[in-house]
Write an enzyme that holds these catalytic residues in place. Structure first.
Site, PDB file in Angstrom:
ATOM      1  N   PRO A  79       0.821  -1.217   0.000  1.00 57.67           N
ATOM      2  CA  PRO A  79       0.000   0.000   0.000  1.00 57.67           C
ATOM      3  C   PRO A  79       0.848   1.257   0.000  1.00 57.67           C
ATOM      4  O   PRO A  79       1.867   1.331   0.694  1.00 57.67           O
ATOM      5  CB  PRO A  79      -0.797  -0.136   1.307  1.00 57.67           C
ATOM      6  CG  PRO A  79      -0.917  -1.604   1.496  1.00 57.67           C
ATOM      7  CD  PRO A  79       0.390  -2.177   1.016  1.00 57.67           C
ATOM      8  N   CYS A  80       0.413   2.243  -0.786  1.00 54.78           N
ATOM      9  CA  CYS A  80       1.279   3.395  -1.058  1.00 54.78           C
ATOM     10  C   CYS A  80       0.607   4.728  -0.745  1.00 54.78           C
ATOM     11  O   CYS A  80       1.089   5.765  -1.165  1.00 54.78           O
ATOM     12  CB  CYS A  80       1.688   3.379  -2.527  1.00 54.78           C
ATOM     13  SG  CYS A  80       0.274   3.270  -3.659  1.00 54.78           S
ATOM     14  N   GLN A  81      -0.493   4.711   0.025  1.00 55.11           N
ATOM     15  CA  GLN A  81      -1.221   5.951   0.232  1.00 55.11           C
ATOM     16  C   GLN A  81      -0.371   7.029   0.899  1.00 55.11           C
ATOM     17  O   GLN A  81      -0.526   8.212   0.630  1.00 55.11           O
ATOM     18  CB  GLN A  81      -2.469   5.683   1.086  1.00 55.11           C
ATOM     19  CG  GLN A  81      -3.554   4.919   0.358  1.00 55.11           C
ATOM     20  CD  GLN A  81      -3.363   3.408   0.438  1.00 55.11           C
ATOM     21  OE1 GLN A  81      -2.295   2.925   0.811  1.00 55.11           O
ATOM     22  NE2 GLN A  81      -4.392   2.662   0.082  1.00 55.11           N
TER      23      GLN A  81
END
Length: 221
Positions: A79-81
């Site tokens: 995840p790269c938020q």
């Protein structure tokens, strides 16, 4: 040689689909989100899906799920938020987000499995992130040859302007990201122009319409 893989942070299965189209046998995947997991199982019913937080999963657990299969490719999109450009456009600061450290879970699984090959895809901003650098340094210590860079997917035949960081790793020799010169740029029209009109389609998904202005419609072409 058959390449068997596990897809971490699998989402609805887009990366799994690409791997399968490349001839890879994806024997297992990990996804925590219930809706994404439901979509994954519909898209890839033959792949064992582990529905859990990756932080709760040991390498031994993965081995139990895939029985005698040896995993020689670990792929994933942590995840790269926290370092997405959408979140960091104010002065380019990385947003503190607990999901930022999940790249270390990706590394932990690699350390345990020791696959011959690694694939990771993420947002461009991760390249400046401390834990990405920690991950790269550790992979090199483990003996992996690496190639990573930011690419624009439109240069690889995808009908979308989108920059992504791609990392490839190999224990068996040098590896490099394929050149984009072999690909032809495409448009949305190239992919959907031959679909039947909405009123003639038997696919209920094609009957879900977006209402775009004429200006936006022209952009699709």
């Amino acid at each position: 040689m058959e390449i068997t893989a596990i897809d971490l942070f699998a989402g609805c299965g887009g990366l799994t689909q690409g791997l399968k189209q490349a001839g890879v046998n994806v024997v297992a995947a990990v996804e925590i989100n219930g809706n994404a997991a439901k979509a994954y199982k519909m898209n890839h019913p033959e792949t064992t899906l582990i529905e859990d937080d990756i932080r709760n999963i040991d390498v031994e657990d993965i081995s139990n799920f895939v029985s005698e299969k040896k995993i020689n490719l670990v792929a994933g999109c942590p995840p790269c938020q926290g370092f997405s450009s959408v979140r960091t456009r104010n002065r380019g600061n990385i947003v503190e987000d607990e999901r930022n450290t999940l790249i270390l879970e990706f590394l932990r699984i690699i350390e345990g499995i020791k696959p011959n090959f690694i694939i990771m895809e993420n947002v461009p901003g991760i390249i400046h992130y401390h834990y990405f650098k920690v991950t790269v340094d550790r992979l090199i210590e483990l003996g992996y040859y690496l190639d990573y860079r930011v690419i624009n997917v439109e240069d690889y035949g995808v009908p979308q302007r989108r920059k992504r960081l791609v990392l490839l790793g190999s224990l068996v020799g040098e590896v490099s990201i394929p050149s984009d010169t072999a690909y032809k740029r495409t448009t949305v029209k190239d992919y959907i122009y031959n679909l039947p009109p909405v009123e003639e389609s038997n696919d209920p998904m094609h009957r879900i319409l977006s209402r775009h202005s004429e200006k936006v419609k022209k952009l699709f072409l």
